[in-house]
Write an enzyme that holds these catalytic residues in place. Structure first.
Site, PDB file in Angstrom:
ATOM      1  N   LYS A  27      12.822 -13.252  -5.062  1.00  0.00           N
ATOM      2  CA  LYS A  27      13.584 -13.237  -6.317  1.00  0.00           C
ATOM      3  C   LYS A  27      13.077 -14.365  -7.189  1.00  0.00           C
ATOM      4  CE  LYS A  27      17.080 -11.934  -8.875  1.00  0.00           C
ATOM      5  NZ  LYS A  27      16.056 -11.671  -9.916  1.00  0.00           N
ATOM      6  N   GLN A  80      11.267 -21.934  -6.312  1.00  0.00           N
ATOM      7  CA  GLN A  80      12.298 -20.895  -6.278  1.00  0.00           C
ATOM      8  C   GLN A  80      12.866 -20.704  -4.866  1.00  0.00           C
ATOM      9  OE1 GLN A  80      12.371 -19.166  -9.582  1.00  0.00           O
ATOM     10  NE2 GLN A  80      14.442 -18.704  -8.918  1.00  0.00           N
ATOM     11  N   LYS A 111       7.783 -15.452  -7.873  1.00  0.00           N
ATOM     12  CA  LYS A 111       7.625 -15.685  -9.317  1.00  0.00           C
ATOM     13  C   LYS A 111       6.438 -14.866  -9.803  1.00  0.00           C
ATOM     14  CE  LYS A 111       9.273 -18.164 -12.765  1.00  0.00           C
ATOM     15  NZ  LYS A 111      10.656 -18.587 -13.039  1.00  0.00           N
ATOM     16  N   LYS A 139      15.531 -23.406  -4.543  1.00  0.00           N
ATOM     17  CA  LYS A 139      16.592 -23.176  -5.523  1.00  0.00           C
ATOM     18  C   LYS A 139      17.468 -22.000  -5.089  1.00  0.00           C
ATOM     19  CE  LYS A 139      15.174 -23.076  -9.681  1.00  0.00           C
ATOM     20  NZ  LYS A 139      14.691 -22.780 -11.025  1.00  0.00           N
ATOM     21  N   SER A 172      21.866 -13.824 -11.442  1.00  0.00           N
ATOM     22  CA  SER A 172      21.026 -12.651 -11.173  1.00  0.00           C
ATOM     23  C   SER A 172      21.418 -12.024  -9.838  1.00  0.00           C
ATOM     24  CB  SER A 172      19.553 -13.054 -11.100  1.00  0.00           C
ATOM     25  OG  SER A 172      18.999 -13.117 -12.394  1.00  0.00           O
ATOM     26  N   GLY A 198      13.848 -12.547 -15.967  1.00  0.00           N
ATOM     27  CA  GLY A 198      13.194 -13.187 -17.112  1.00  0.00           C
ATOM     28  C   GLY A 198      12.810 -14.632 -16.839  1.00  0.00           C
ATOM     29  N   ASP A 199      11.989 -15.173 -17.707  1.00  0.00           N
ATOM     30  CA  ASP A 199      11.653 -16.602 -17.733  1.00  0.00           C
ATOM     31  C   ASP A 199      11.112 -16.831 -19.146  1.00  0.00           C
ATOM     32  OD1 ASP A 199      11.347 -19.175 -16.148  1.00  0.00           O
ATOM     33  OD2 ASP A 199       9.294 -18.956 -16.810  1.00  0.00           O
ATOM     34  N   THR A 256      22.118 -19.836 -17.109  1.00  0.00           N
ATOM     35  CA  THR A 256      21.327 -21.019 -16.750  1.00  0.00           C
ATOM     36  C   THR A 256      21.810 -22.242 -17.526  1.00  0.00           C
ATOM     37  OG1 THR A 256      19.457 -19.573 -16.334  1.00  0.00           O
ATOM     38  CG2 THR A 256      18.988 -21.914 -16.468  1.00  0.00           C
ATOM     39  N   ASN A 296      16.528 -19.609 -24.437  1.00  0.00           N
ATOM     40  CA  ASN A 296      17.728 -19.165 -23.740  1.00  0.00           C
ATOM     41  C   ASN A 296      18.492 -20.324 -23.088  1.00  0.00           C
ATOM     42  OD1 ASN A 296      18.659 -18.274 -20.723  1.00  0.00           O
ATOM     43  ND2 ASN A 296      19.298 -16.816 -22.276  1.00  0.00           N
TER      44      ASN A 296
HETATM   45  P1  NDP Z   1      12.503 -19.348 -23.647  1.00  0.00           P
HETATM   46  O1  NDP Z   1      11.204 -18.684 -23.796  1.00  0.00           O
HETATM   47  O2  NDP Z   1      13.758 -18.649 -24.058  1.00  0.00           O
HETATM   48  O3  NDP Z   1      12.497 -20.756 -24.417  1.00  0.00           O
HETATM   49  C1  NDP Z   1      11.572 -21.742 -24.148  1.00  0.00           C
HETATM   50  C2  NDP Z   1      11.726 -22.811 -25.204  1.00  0.00           C
HETATM   51  O4  NDP Z   1      10.924 -23.938 -24.876  1.00  0.00           O
HETATM   52  C3  NDP Z   1      11.274 -22.352 -26.578  1.00  0.00           C
HETATM   53  O5  NDP Z   1      12.047 -22.991 -27.559  1.00  0.00           O
HETATM   54  C4  NDP Z   1       9.825 -22.851 -26.608  1.00  0.00           C
HETATM   55  O6  NDP Z   1       9.299 -23.026 -27.906  1.00  0.00           O
HETATM   56  C5  NDP Z   1       9.979 -24.177 -25.916  1.00  0.00           C
HETATM   57  N1  NDP Z   1       8.696 -24.611 -25.367  1.00  0.00           N
HETATM   58  C6  NDP Z   1       7.874 -23.920 -24.550  1.00  0.00           C
HETATM   59  N2  NDP Z   1       6.775 -24.637 -24.269  1.00  0.00           N
HETATM   60  C7  NDP Z   1       6.925 -25.805 -24.922  1.00  0.00           C
HETATM   61  C8  NDP Z   1       6.141 -26.964 -25.039  1.00  0.00           C
HETATM   62  N3  NDP Z   1       4.967 -27.070 -24.415  1.00  0.00           N
HETATM   63  N4  NDP Z   1       6.626 -27.990 -25.784  1.00  0.00           N
HETATM   64  C9  NDP Z   1       7.820 -27.896 -26.417  1.00  0.00           C
HETATM   65  N5  NDP Z   1       8.607 -26.806 -26.348  1.00  0.00           N
HETATM   66  C10 NDP Z   1       8.154 -25.781 -25.621  1.00  0.00           C
HETATM   67  O7  NDP Z   1      12.601 -19.812 -22.109  1.00  0.00           O
HETATM   68  P2  NDP Z   1      13.877 -20.196 -21.248  1.00  0.00           P
HETATM   69  O8  NDP Z   1      14.852 -20.914 -22.090  1.00  0.00           O
HETATM   70  O9  NDP Z   1      14.287 -19.017 -20.489  1.00  0.00           O
HETATM   71  O10 NDP Z   1      13.215 -21.212 -20.188  1.00  0.00           O
HETATM   72  C11 NDP Z   1      13.057 -22.593 -20.444  1.00  0.00           C
HETATM   73  C12 NDP Z   1      12.802 -23.321 -19.134  1.00  0.00           C
HETATM   74  O11 NDP Z   1      13.895 -23.076 -18.231  1.00  0.00           O
HETATM   75  C13 NDP Z   1      11.547 -22.901 -18.370  1.00  0.00           C
HETATM   76  O12 NDP Z   1      11.036 -24.014 -17.678  1.00  0.00           O
HETATM   77  C14 NDP Z   1      12.084 -21.897 -17.366  1.00  0.00           C
HETATM   78  O13 NDP Z   1      11.247 -21.783 -16.232  1.00  0.00           O
HETATM   79  C15 NDP Z   1      13.395 -22.553 -17.012  1.00  0.00           C
HETATM   80  N6  NDP Z   1      14.393 -21.675 -16.427  1.00  0.00           N
HETATM   81  C16 NDP Z   1      14.842 -20.567 -17.105  1.00  0.00           C
HETATM   82  C17 NDP Z   1      15.802 -19.768 -16.531  1.00  0.00           C
HETATM   83  C18 NDP Z   1      16.398 -18.619 -17.271  1.00  0.00           C
HETATM   84  O14 NDP Z   1      17.361 -18.034 -16.754  1.00  0.00           O
HETATM   85  N7  NDP Z   1      15.931 -18.268 -18.456  1.00  0.00           N
HETATM   86  C19 NDP Z   1      16.296 -20.018 -15.167  1.00  0.00           C
HETATM   87  C20 NDP Z   1      15.824 -21.255 -14.588  1.00  0.00           C
HETATM   88  C21 NDP Z   1      14.882 -22.017 -15.200  1.00  0.00           C
HETATM   89  P3  NDP Z   1       8.279 -21.941 -28.528  1.00  0.00           P
HETATM   90  O15 NDP Z   1       9.144 -20.846 -29.034  1.00  0.00           O
HETATM   91  O16 NDP Z   1       7.572 -22.695 -29.585  1.00  0.00           O
HETATM   92  O17 NDP Z   1       7.352 -21.512 -27.413  1.00  0.00           O
END
Ligand code: NDP
Length: 447
Positions: free
Chosen positions: A92, A113, A128, A116, A379, A167-168, A212, A243
């Site tokens: 997962k 993961q 992943k 976690k 999830s 998603g991620d 999250t 997200n």
């Molecule tokens: P999204 O794609 O929804 O959002 C990612 C955000 O981070 C965007 O605003 C993006 O900006 C920004 N970002 C990405 N790369 C960079 C960078 N190098 N410098 C600055 N900002 C950056 O992803 P999520 O919110 O889903 O995920 C964010 C983090 O949380 C990841 O590490 C993910 O693995 C982790 N996570 C997510 C989960 C989930 O349920 N969604 C669960 C557990 C962990 P831009 O639009 O410019 O790319």
């Protein structure tokens, strides 16, 4: 048995056998070093080769993803799925679409993961996947064609009892919808439990979108309460505006904090009055615009192109963007500006050097492995609802999430007390996650 030497030898071998995989090496090293006290107390894990086995994925799938862009040109991306460990349940873990994606990043995320998912207390293994496809600037139809091509190959490797992606970064409800449609067509079976993060009209769970970010804040709130503190009246900086960032902002605000900054990969905004979250939701979730557009509506706020968001003074920092976004210098800056707690919404946003800075300065630290487990936990709740062919209310899901995050805090803290100085949740959560998986691996023999 000298457990330190045993672990150091394994790390050396891992670095030799996985050359160039810097993210995977760093993640594995961080976990392995923290396991020493657990191995000293449980020599059977050494006899059964649990550590040597847990660092090797059960299966790695790499594949070609060809698709046709809006100009009729053929494009080819790389696709990955790492099925890391299935000792306690089906693999997962999310799918990431970002140009930086490579095997090392997917292995690092898949490895994290395992622990976690174990921490959630639910029966889910670790995996992943993703692709180096860049969704930015692509039309809806291009996204659809890419997702269909990606799933055409992935479909043969996954299933509700085998491997359940979600998603991620770069994969939200839209992408999951296109992938689910293609999976269903290929398999001729409406197996809702094969993907999570689905839309509410076809098997999704209420509360998954928020899970999250909300879960992160629930976890940090437990940590603060345990130290006689709370979110009430605190200034918070959240990185990212995706997200996790959006719903962490929402819940922190609900608990009385003022969130003053957030970012995307181009820059950050600072609004001393507290962020206008409804505007950010519209810009990011509906219009898919850049965060700098915020200042067009709120000219009193500041936009800093390419700036370091961690230079904004705060009491609590919630990194919710990506890996390695807080290095040693940024961690020093946070501490210098009075930050008392860091809670990781993203996966491994703090470098190992940054974590040392928190340790040295006694900054409360909630590691991502534990603090951002709310997404995958919900999830798993979505999988339960799909199996039962039932839907729980948003309140029911949220109550379960809150309880799960509390339990993760309690079990991480208990292991921190048993195996470390009582404060170190990095060691605590690594060991708490490891023990369950290790026991299951021993019980199932050398497979
Ligand atoms: P999204 O794609 O929804 O959002 C990612 C955000 O981070 C965007 O605003 C993006 O900006 C920004 N970002 C990405 N790369 C960079 C960078 N190098 N410098 C600055 N900002 C950056 O992803 P999520 O919110 O889903 O995920 C964010 C983090 O949380 C990841 O590490 C993910 O693995 C982790 N996570 C997510 C989960 C989930 O349920 N969604 C669960 C557990 C962990 P831009 O639009 O410019 O790319």
């Amino acid at each position: 048995m000298d457990c330190k030497k045993y672990i150091n030898d394994i790390i050396e071998k891992l670095e030799r056998e996985n050359p160039g995989e810097t993210e995977f090496q760093a993640a594995a090293k961080e976990v392995l070093i923290s396991l020493v006290p657990a191995l000293e107390k449980n020599p059977k894990f050494i006899e059964e080769g649990v550590v040597e086995r847990i660092i090797e994925p059960e299966r790695v799938v790499m594949f070609r993803v060809p698709w046709v862009d809006d100009n009729g040109k053929v494009q080819v991306n790389k696709g990955y799925r790492v099925q890391f460990n299935s000792a306690i349940g089906p693999y997962k873990g999310g799918l990431r679409l970002h140009p930086s994606v490579n095997l090392s990043i997917i292995k690092f995320l898949g490895f994290e993961q395992i622990f976690k998912n174990s921490l959630t207390g639910l029966p889910i293994g670790g995996g992943k996947g993703g692709s180096n496809f860049d969704p930015k600037g692509k039309s809806d139809r291009e996204i659809m064609r890419f997702c269909q091509s990606f799933m055409s190959e992935l479909a043969r490797h996954i299933g509700p009892d085998t491997d359940v992606p979600a998603g991620d970064i770069g994969v939200g409800g839209r992408e999951i919808g296109y992938m689910f449609g293609q999976y269903k067509k290929i398999r001729n079976a409406n197996e809702a439990g094969v993907l999570t993060g689905k839309g509410l009209t076809y098997g999704g769970s209420l509360g998954r979108t928020e899970a999250t970010g909300y879960g992160l804040v629930y976890f940090v709130d437990e940590m603060l309460k345990d130290n006689g503190l709370s979110f009430q009246g605190k200034t918070v900086v959240v990185s990212g505006s995706g997200n996790v960032a959006i719903y962490a902002t929402e819940k922190a605000t609900e608990l009385g904090a003022k969130v003053v900054a957030c970012s995307d990969s181009n820059g950050y905004i600072y609004d001393k009055n507290g962020l206008d979250l409804e505007l950010i939701k519209r810009l990011k979730e509906v219009e898919r615009k850049r965060i700098k557009e915020y200042v067009a509506v709120h000219p009193e706020a500041e936009y800093h192109e390419g700036g370091n968001i961690w230079s904004v003074p705060c009491d609590i920092a919630l990194p919710c963007a990506t890996q390695n976004e807080i290095d040693e210098a940024s961690a020093e800056l946070l501490v210098k500006n009075g930050c008392i707690a860091v809670g990781e919404g993203a996966n491994m946003p703090s470098t190992l050097d940054a974590i040392e800075v928190y340790r040295r300065n006694k900054t409360l630290f909630a590691p991502g492995k534990a603090a951002n487990a709310g997404g995958v936990a919900t999830s798993a709740l979505e999988m339960s609802q799909n199996s039962m062919r039932l839907s729980w209310t948003k309140e029911e899901v949220d109550a379960k999430l809150k309880n799960i995050m509390k339990n993760i805090y309690v079990s991480s803290k208990a292991c921190a007390v048993d195996y470390a100085d009582g404060r170190d949740l990095v060691i605590g959560s690594n060991i708490a996650g490891f023990l369950k998986v290790a026991e299951a691996m021993v019980a199932q023999g050398i497979v």
